[in-house]
Design a protein around this motif. Structure first.
Motif, short mmCIF file in Angstrom:
data_model
loop_
_atom_site.label_atom_id
_atom_site.label_comp_id
_atom_site.label_asym_id
_atom_site.label_seq_id
_atom_site.Cartn_x
_atom_site.Cartn_y
_atom_site.Cartn_z
N SER A 3 7.35 0.70 -0.33
CA SER A 3 7.33 -0.41 -1.27
C SER A 3 6.11 -1.27 -0.94
O SER A 3 5.55 -1.19 0.16
N ILE A 4 5.70 -2.07 -1.89
CA ILE A 4 4.48 -2.87 -1.75
C ILE A 4 4.82 -4.33 -2.03
O ILE A 4 5.59 -4.63 -2.94
N ARG A 5 4.22 -5.21 -1.23
CA ARG A 5 4.33 -6.65 -1.47
C ARG A 5 2.91 -7.19 -1.64
O ARG A 5 2.08 -7.06 -0.75
N GLY A 114 6.56 1.45 9.29
CA GLY A 114 5.33 0.75 9.61
C GLY A 114 4.79 0.06 8.38
O GLY A 114 5.26 0.32 7.26
N ILE A 115 3.86 -0.83 8.58
CA ILE A 115 3.25 -1.57 7.46
C ILE A 115 1.73 -1.44 7.56
O ILE A 115 1.15 -1.73 8.60
N PHE A 116 1.12 -1.04 6.47
CA PHE A 116 -0.33 -1.14 6.32
C PHE A 116 -0.59 -2.39 5.48
O PHE A 116 -0.03 -2.53 4.39
N THR A 117 -1.41 -3.28 5.99
CA THR A 117 -1.91 -4.40 5.20
C THR A 117 -3.32 -4.02 4.79
O THR A 117 -4.15 -3.68 5.65
N ILE A 118 -3.57 -4.02 3.48
CA ILE A 118 -4.81 -3.49 2.93
C ILE A 118 -5.44 -4.53 2.00
O ILE A 118 -4.73 -5.18 1.22
N LYS A 119 -6.76 -4.65 2.06
CA LYS A 119 -7.46 -5.52 1.11
C LYS A 119 -7.72 -4.72 -0.16
O LYS A 119 -8.42 -3.72 -0.15
N GLY A 120 -7.12 -5.19 -1.25
CA GLY A 120 -7.29 -4.53 -2.53
C GLY A 120 -8.49 -5.07 -3.28
O GLY A 120 -9.32 -5.82 -2.73
N GLN A 121 -8.55 -4.69 -4.53
CA GLN A 121 -9.62 -5.18 -5.39
C GLN A 121 -9.52 -6.70 -5.48
O GLN A 121 -8.48 -7.29 -5.21
N VAL A 129 1.89 -2.47 2.46
CA VAL A 129 2.58 -1.23 2.09
C VAL A 129 3.58 -0.94 3.19
O VAL A 129 3.19 -0.64 4.32
N GLU A 130 4.86 -1.10 2.88
CA GLU A 130 5.93 -0.85 3.84
C GLU A 130 6.31 0.62 3.74
O GLU A 130 6.75 1.09 2.70
N LEU A 131 6.11 1.35 4.84
CA LEU A 131 6.28 2.80 4.86
C LEU A 131 7.53 3.20 5.62
O LEU A 131 7.87 2.58 6.64
N GLU A 132 8.18 4.26 5.15
CA GLU A 132 9.36 4.83 5.80
C GLU A 132 9.10 6.31 6.06
O GLU A 132 8.10 6.88 5.60
N ALA A 133 10.03 6.94 6.74
CA ALA A 133 9.91 8.37 7.02
C ALA A 133 9.69 9.14 5.72
O ALA A 133 10.40 8.94 4.74
N GLY A 134 8.68 10.00 5.73
CA GLY A 134 8.31 10.80 4.57
C GLY A 134 7.09 10.27 3.84
O GLY A 134 6.43 11.01 3.13
#
Length: 179
Positions: A3-5, A114-121, A129-134
């Protein structure tokens, strides 16, 4: 499922197709692998022997090779982080600094979160981006980002590289970034 915040509005994006579409618009690759094929005893294990790490890589060999052929990755390994990881706090402080790389940063989560925090446009700003298994993500080279753990502080992930020796974090100072 990821999911994304969006940090500037707190809007949430959920659902595999919605997440994939949003990330694709940001130039970020997102896939989802079937972790049910992982042996049961490895699904919740966060301290892994070399043999167990190799077993995870063998389980996902087809997916790893497919992604590598499409994106040019040459090497892969396993990273496992939990409260049992020596010097975890120091590692997290290092990880939680916005940086870039001269190649993609790829993670295929096989257990935990885990969470990737990314600079978007420009209009998007930073997003989590909150990541889970898979969940599998590839943050493109030169994209400001960082990776950290979620509240449970446990993750096992496959990392893929074009050249691991060149995979160096380059600090990215950004006055727009707010933790």
């Amino acid at each position: 499922m990821a999911s994304i915040r969006l940090r500037n509005t707190n809007q949430r994006i959920e659902g595999e197709e919605n997440v994939r579409d949003f990330l694709n618009q940001q130039g970020v690759l997102y896939e989802h692998w079937d972790v049910s094929k992982l042996p049961e005893e490895l699904r919740g294990k966060f301290v892994l022997s070399e043999e167990e790490q190799q077993q995870i890589l063998n389980t996902f060999e087809e997916e790893i090779r497919s992604l590598s052929e499409r994106r040019g990755y040459q090497k892969w390994d396993i990273v496992s982080l939990s409260d049992e990881t020596p010097n975890l706090e120091e590692l997290l402080k290092k990880f939680e600094q916005v940086h870039t790389h001269s190649e993609d940063e790829v993670r295929a989560i096989t257990a935990g979160n885990g969470i990737f925090t990314i600079k978007g446009q420009k209009e998007t700003g930073y997003f989590d981006v909150e990541l889970e298994a898979g969940d599998v993500i590839s943050v493109p080279e030169g994209t400001p980002h960082f990776f950290t753990l979620m509240e449970n502080r446990r993750v096992v992930a496959i990392r893929l590289f074009i050249d691991p020796s060149g995979w160096v974090a380059h600090p990215y100072e950004d006055p727009e970034f707010r933790k």
